[in-house]
Design a protein around this motif. Structure first.
Motif, short mmCIF file in Angstrom:
data_model
loop_
_atom_site.label_atom_id
_atom_site.label_comp_id
_atom_site.label_asym_id
_atom_site.label_seq_id
_atom_site.Cartn_x
_atom_site.Cartn_y
_atom_site.Cartn_z
N SER A 158 7.29 -15.28 8.09
CA SER A 158 6.31 -16.05 7.32
C SER A 158 5.68 -15.23 6.21
O SER A 158 5.10 -15.77 5.28
CB SER A 158 5.20 -16.55 8.26
OG SER A 158 4.54 -15.44 8.87
N THR A 159 5.82 -13.89 6.29
CA THR A 159 5.23 -13.04 5.25
C THR A 159 6.29 -12.49 4.32
O THR A 159 5.98 -11.65 3.48
CB THR A 159 4.46 -11.87 5.89
OG1 THR A 159 5.39 -11.07 6.66
CG2 THR A 159 3.35 -12.35 6.80
N ARG A 160 7.56 -12.95 4.44
CA ARG A 160 8.62 -12.38 3.64
C ARG A 160 8.42 -12.64 2.15
O ARG A 160 8.56 -11.75 1.32
CB ARG A 160 9.97 -12.94 4.09
CG ARG A 160 11.15 -12.35 3.34
CD ARG A 160 12.47 -12.81 3.94
NE ARG A 160 12.57 -12.38 5.34
CZ ARG A 160 13.57 -12.74 6.13
NH1 ARG A 160 14.51 -13.55 5.66
NH2 ARG A 160 13.60 -12.30 7.37
N GLY A 161 8.06 -13.87 1.80
CA GLY A 161 7.83 -14.20 0.40
C GLY A 161 6.69 -13.40 -0.19
O GLY A 161 6.75 -12.91 -1.32
N TYR A 162 5.64 -13.22 0.62
CA TYR A 162 4.49 -12.43 0.16
C TYR A 162 4.92 -10.98 -0.07
O TYR A 162 4.54 -10.33 -1.06
CB TYR A 162 3.40 -12.52 1.22
CG TYR A 162 2.09 -11.87 0.82
CD1 TYR A 162 1.32 -12.40 -0.21
CD2 TYR A 162 1.63 -10.74 1.50
CE1 TYR A 162 0.11 -11.81 -0.56
CE2 TYR A 162 0.44 -10.14 1.15
CZ TYR A 162 -0.33 -10.68 0.13
OH TYR A 162 -1.51 -10.10 -0.21
N GLY A 163 5.77 -10.44 0.83
CA GLY A 163 6.26 -9.07 0.68
C GLY A 163 7.13 -8.91 -0.55
O GLY A 163 7.07 -7.91 -1.25
N HIS A 164 7.96 -9.94 -0.81
CA HIS A 164 8.82 -9.88 -1.99
C HIS A 164 8.00 -9.87 -3.27
O HIS A 164 8.35 -9.18 -4.23
CB HIS A 164 9.78 -11.08 -1.99
CG HIS A 164 10.87 -10.94 -0.97
ND1 HIS A 164 11.73 -11.97 -0.66
CD2 HIS A 164 11.24 -9.89 -0.19
CE1 HIS A 164 12.59 -11.57 0.27
NE2 HIS A 164 12.30 -10.31 0.57
N SER A 165 6.93 -10.64 -3.30
CA SER A 165 6.09 -10.65 -4.50
C SER A 165 5.44 -9.28 -4.73
O SER A 165 5.32 -8.81 -5.86
CB SER A 165 5.01 -11.74 -4.39
OG SER A 165 4.10 -11.45 -3.34
N HIS A 166 5.04 -8.64 -3.64
CA HIS A 166 4.48 -7.29 -3.76
C HIS A 166 5.54 -6.31 -4.24
O HIS A 166 5.26 -5.43 -5.05
CB HIS A 166 3.90 -6.83 -2.41
CG HIS A 166 2.46 -7.20 -2.23
ND1 HIS A 166 1.46 -6.27 -2.18
CD2 HIS A 166 1.86 -8.41 -2.14
CE1 HIS A 166 0.30 -6.88 -2.03
NE2 HIS A 166 0.51 -8.18 -2.00
N ALA A 167 6.74 -6.43 -3.70
CA ALA A 167 7.83 -5.53 -4.11
C ALA A 167 8.13 -5.71 -5.59
O ALA A 167 8.34 -4.73 -6.32
CB ALA A 167 9.07 -5.82 -3.27
N ALA A 168 8.15 -6.97 -6.05
CA ALA A 168 8.40 -7.23 -7.47
C ALA A 168 7.30 -6.63 -8.34
O ALA A 168 7.56 -6.07 -9.41
CB ALA A 168 8.51 -8.73 -7.71
N LEU A 169 6.06 -6.71 -7.86
CA LEU A 169 4.94 -6.16 -8.62
C LEU A 169 5.07 -4.64 -8.74
O LEU A 169 4.88 -4.07 -9.82
CB LEU A 169 3.62 -6.52 -7.94
CG LEU A 169 2.35 -5.96 -8.60
CD1 LEU A 169 2.22 -6.48 -10.02
CD2 LEU A 169 1.12 -6.33 -7.77
N VAL A 170 5.40 -3.98 -7.63
CA VAL A 170 5.56 -2.52 -7.67
C VAL A 170 6.71 -2.12 -8.58
O VAL A 170 6.60 -1.18 -9.37
CB VAL A 170 5.78 -1.96 -6.25
CG1 VAL A 170 6.11 -0.48 -6.30
CG2 VAL A 170 4.54 -2.18 -5.40
N ALA A 171 7.84 -2.83 -8.47
CA ALA A 171 8.98 -2.52 -9.33
C ALA A 171 8.61 -2.70 -10.81
O ALA A 171 9.01 -1.91 -11.66
CB ALA A 171 10.17 -3.41 -8.97
N ALA A 172 7.82 -3.74 -11.11
CA ALA A 172 7.39 -3.96 -12.49
C ALA A 172 6.47 -2.84 -12.97
O ALA A 172 6.57 -2.38 -14.12
CB ALA A 172 6.67 -5.31 -12.60
N GLU A 173 5.55 -2.39 -12.09
CA GLU A 173 4.67 -1.28 -12.46
C GLU A 173 5.48 -0.01 -12.75
O GLU A 173 5.20 0.72 -13.69
CB GLU A 173 3.66 -1.02 -11.34
CG GLU A 173 2.59 -2.10 -11.21
CD GLU A 173 1.68 -1.85 -10.01
OE1 GLU A 173 2.12 -1.17 -9.07
OE2 GLU A 173 0.55 -2.34 -10.03
#
Length: 396
Positions: free
Chosen positions: A1-16
């Motif tokens: 249930s938290t996979r999508g939330y984790g992916h959004s965080h991962a995308a944010l870190v990769a963008a940073e």
């Protein structure tokens, strides 16, 4: 249930990380370019050299060329023997600046050229002591002498860039430069010497072909080579000028070291601003990596406890966290480098002797970002490895 939330965080870190890569790569390019520019030899000694501008007013000096010659000859004679003065000279424009005087010319005996294709060179009017004061070495022939100022036919000393471009394959000292090529009575002026090149258009520009003519213009830049601080001889210069003409002002008093520094001011400011932006971007990337991994470890406490309960070692847990951080870093670095190469071509005009795909800059960027990621992941990895299985499962 938290996979999508984790992916959004991962995308944010990769963008940073990608943004940090872009800023770090571009700033590294500019800084390396600036360092190469600082290492360029301007072709003359800039130390202990004072420049003072003088403009003799008309009609007293402009209607009679000999009046200006007489003023500057007397001025040089007064300043030269003063204490602390090594040499003194005049030129028509301050060093490291264009001469603001260009001339069309032809070389006698050279193949004819079309009327719209005449070569062009900078021309500077200098005193006979100019080359010694500047520290420009004589390569062949001779330098100007005092008697050359009154030569009605004129004489030229050319720089190496002029000799290589227009006099290649011939003896420069047996060459006449033809001026007034568009007039009905062109003038032949012999070349008597060749001197070393000076970066008179700035250290970021290759030496350009130049013609030196002996004499004085109503406007002149007085150059004083000194033993100590150039500003220490300013009272001597001011007194000498006022002795010759009490109403004659001097202006734009500055050392040539200052002129050189000012010519690099824009590039220095650009490098400094990019350096500041880089530090901010790196800080954001570090905080992003740390925050997401710390949150991930907290969310996966039960999972980590179970893994350790069924036999996972602490180094296995650390490896798991490091691999997670590594994925963020690799995706961010690859995306950032792709954008960086495009951005580097857009700032190619700011670079000096540095390729937009400079291998050293790429290596520095990847190395710094990987080190940053390693430092940012250290604390979350240690926290994950310190989880006690019994405590984690009891909490659940």
């Amino acid at each position: 249930s938290t996979r999508g939330y984790g992916h959004s965080h991962a995308a944010l870190v990769a963008a940073e990380i990608a943004i940090a890569v872009v800023v770090l790569f571009l700033s590294t390019l500019v800084i390396r370019s600036f360092q190469k520019m600082l290492a360029v030899d301007p072709g003359f000694r800039t130390d202990h050299l004072l420049s003072v501008e003088i403009t003799l007013p008309g009609p007293r000096y402009t209607t009679d060329p000999q009046a200006a010659n007489h003023f500057y000859e007397q001025l040089l004679d007064k300043v030269a023997p003063s204490p602390g003065v090594v040499s003194v000279a005049t030129t028509s424009e301050i060093p490291l600046h264009p001469s603001n005087a260009m001339t069309r010319f032809l070389i006698e005996g050279a193949p004819p050229v079309a009327a719209g294709a005449y070569p062009v060179a900078q021309i500077r009017v200098v005193s006979p002591t100019y080359f010694r004061t500047m520290g420009l070495g004589l390569l062949s022939g001779r330098l100007f002498e005092k008697k050359d100022i009154d030569n009605p036919n004129g004489l030229f000393v050319v720089n190496r860039a002029f000799a290589q471009k227009y006099l290649s394959g011939r003896n420069p000292l047996n060459t006449n430069v033809i001026l007034g090529v568009l007039s009905s009575q062109p003038q032949k002026i012999p070349v008597i010497g060749v001197v070393a090149d000076a970066h008179d258009l700035g250290v970021d520009t290759d030496s350009q072909p130049e013609l030196y003519l002996p004499g004085f213009n109503p406007h002149a830049v007085l150059l004083v080579r000194t033993v100590a601080d150039p500003q220490s001889v300013l009272p001597i210069v001011r007194q000498a000028v006022h002795t010759l003409d009490p109403n004659q002002p001097i202006y734009h008093v500055q050392s040539i070291d200052t002129v050189l520094s000012d010519s690099l001011a824009l590039r220095r400011m650009t490098a400094s601003l990019l350096g500041i932006f880089t530090l901010v971007a790196l800080a954001l990337a570090a905080v992003g990596i740390y925050g997401v991994l710390a949150y991930s470890v907290a969310q996966r406490t039960r999972e980590i406890g179970i893994r350790m309960a069924v036999g996972a070692k602490r180094e296995d847990i650390v490896r798991m966290v490091l691999l997670q951080a590594g994925r963020y870093a690799i995706v961010g670095v690859i995306a950032g480098l792709a954008v960086s190469f495009v951005g580097a071509r857009l700032i190619d005009g700011l670079l000096f002797q540095t390729s937009p795909m400079d291998p050293a800059s790429v290596s520095i960027t990847i190395g710094v970002l990987m080190l940053l990621a390693a430092l940012a992941v250290t604390l979350p990895a240690r926290r994950a490895a310190s989880v006690e299985p019994t405590e984690a499962l009891r909490a659940e």
